[in-house]
Design an enzyme around this catalytic site. Structure first.
Site, PDB file in Angstrom:
ATOM      1  CD  GLU A 116      -3.001  -1.137   0.222  1.00  0.00           C
ATOM      2  OE1 GLU A 116      -2.987  -0.224  -0.640  1.00  0.00           O
ATOM      3  OE2 GLU A 116      -3.840  -2.056   0.243  1.00  0.00           O
ATOM      4  CG  HIS A 139      -4.560   0.339   5.721  1.00  0.00           C
ATOM      5  ND1 HIS A 139      -5.894   0.597   5.523  1.00  0.00           N
ATOM      6  CD2 HIS A 139      -4.357  -0.920   5.253  1.00  0.00           C
ATOM      7  CE1 HIS A 139      -6.468  -0.452   4.956  1.00  0.00           C
ATOM      8  NE2 HIS A 139      -5.558  -1.394   4.786  1.00  0.00           N
ATOM      9  CG  HIS A 141      -8.007  -4.708   7.512  1.00  0.00           C
ATOM     10  ND1 HIS A 141      -7.484  -5.882   7.000  1.00  0.00           N
ATOM     11  CD2 HIS A 141      -7.573  -3.731   6.676  1.00  0.00           C
ATOM     12  CE1 HIS A 141      -6.758  -5.626   5.920  1.00  0.00           C
ATOM     13  NE2 HIS A 141      -6.783  -4.326   5.700  1.00  0.00           N
ATOM     14  CD  GLU A 169     -13.696  12.567  24.251  1.00  0.00           C
ATOM     15  OE1 GLU A 169     -12.625  12.483  23.636  1.00  0.00           O
ATOM     16  OE2 GLU A 169     -13.941  13.429  25.104  1.00  0.00           O
ATOM     17  CG  HIS A 210      -9.551  -2.809   2.432  1.00  0.00           C
ATOM     18  ND1 HIS A 210      -8.840  -3.211   1.333  1.00  0.00           N
ATOM     19  CD2 HIS A 210      -8.649  -2.776   3.446  1.00  0.00           C
ATOM     20  CE1 HIS A 210      -7.574  -3.431   1.665  1.00  0.00           C
ATOM     21  NE2 HIS A 210      -7.439  -3.167   2.940  1.00  0.00           N
TER      22      HIS A 210
HETATM   23  O1  2HA Z   1      -0.979  -4.873   3.869  1.00  0.00           O
HETATM   24  O2  2HA Z   1      -3.937  -4.311   4.679  1.00  0.00           O
HETATM   25  O3  2HA Z   1      -4.537  -3.298   2.330  1.00  0.00           O
HETATM   26  C1  2HA Z   1      -2.152  -5.598   3.932  1.00  0.00           C
HETATM   27  C2  2HA Z   1      -3.300  -4.711   3.737  1.00  0.00           C
HETATM   28  C3  2HA Z   1      -3.615  -4.320   2.380  1.00  0.00           C
HETATM   29 ZN    ZN Z   2      -5.801  -3.368   4.180  1.00  0.00          ZN
END
Ligand code: 2HA
Ligand code: ZN
Length: 270
Positions: A116, A139, A141, A169, A210
């Protein structure tokens, strides 16, 4: 030179990744972190002229030419970072053309930076234009934010307003709101450009079905943004299907904004 394994930027990165893993935001190889390192921060630990190898990035980031980054490795598991930072993380200098990573440390098993990287570097460029103190892109999930992208409208004004109303908050932590992208193929230049576009206006960008991106001046700031948005999303997923007896009103959100002098995203509380 000082021992890089004792560098605060490295230990804090490992600690952040561990916290993210423990919260369930980074299963298997999920998630990635990049940290822009200032010259004076890096100088006691590494010689910027000593390049181990050069890895093309596949895209141009001229505005970041010569800058150094600490970045998680592709295919690496967040849970393993504290045990072996040198295999799971890398430090590189972006070359003078801004299209290749000159590896200075890490990726010791022959690895490379996160897939990414386009979204990370493009987000760094976008954030630096609006915030000179900007340093970090995260980033991951998180369950509830992901779940919310299945049952909530993906309109970012509506999405932001729902999160703001889930706990007081939220508007205080992210008055700039949350950008929302529709589902797109990850790891591409296209999703990188689209993410950076969102990052011009807010430090959070949701990728439908995602995960989420956050930007900040520090790991704590970016982490705290996701933590708070995920808290709001968790409340939403608990109550969305239940009859509501009362909720935070727009008038109350405006009162919070006035009390704390928040720069609320224009048009979101009108
Ligand atoms: O690196 O989360 O979006 C693994 C991920 C890809
Ligand atoms: Zn990801």
């Amino acid at each position: 030179m000082k021992d890089i394994l004792t560098a605060p930027f490295l230990t804090e990165m490992a600690r952040t990744a561990t916290n993210m893993y423990r919260l369930g935001w980074d299963e298997r190889n999920a998630g990635n972190i990049s940290l822009l390192l200032d010259e004076e921060t890096l100088a006691p630990y590494l010689d910027r002229g000593h390049v181990l190898r050069e890895i093309p990035t596949g895209f141009q980031a001229p505005a970041l030419a010569g800058r150094c980054f600490l970045v998680t490795g592709t295919g690496k598991y967040f849970k393993n970072i504290p045990d072996d930072p040198e295999a799971n993380l890398g430090i590189f200098r972006l070359n003078d053309d801004g299209d290749a990573a000159q590896l200075l440390w890490g990726y010791s098993d022959g690895g490379s930076f996160t897939s990414e990287l386009p979204a990370h570097l493009m987000s760094h460029m976008a954030r630096l234009q609006v915030d000179p103190a900007h340093r970090v892109v995260l980033h991951c999930h998180p369950d509830n934010l992901l779940a919310m992208t299945f049952v909530h409208d993906l309109d970012e004004r509506a999405f932001t307003r729902t999160l703001w109303r889930m706990c007081t908050e939220c508007v205080m932590v992210f008055p700039d709101g949350v950008g929302v992208l529709p589902w797109m193929v990850c790891g591409t230049r296209e999703i990188g450009l689209a993410t950076a576009e969102k990052m011009r206006l807010s430090r959070l960008a949701v990728w439908a079905h995602h995960g989420i991106y956050a930007a900040g001046a520090s790991l704590d700031e970016a982490f705290g943004l996701i933590e708070t948005a995920e808290k709001g999303a968790g409340i939403y997923m608990k109550i969305a299907h239940l009859p509501w007896k009362q909720a935070i009103t727009d008038q109350q959100l405006r009162q919070v904004a006035a009390r704390f002098g928040l720069k609320v995203r224009p048009g979101y509380l009108d």
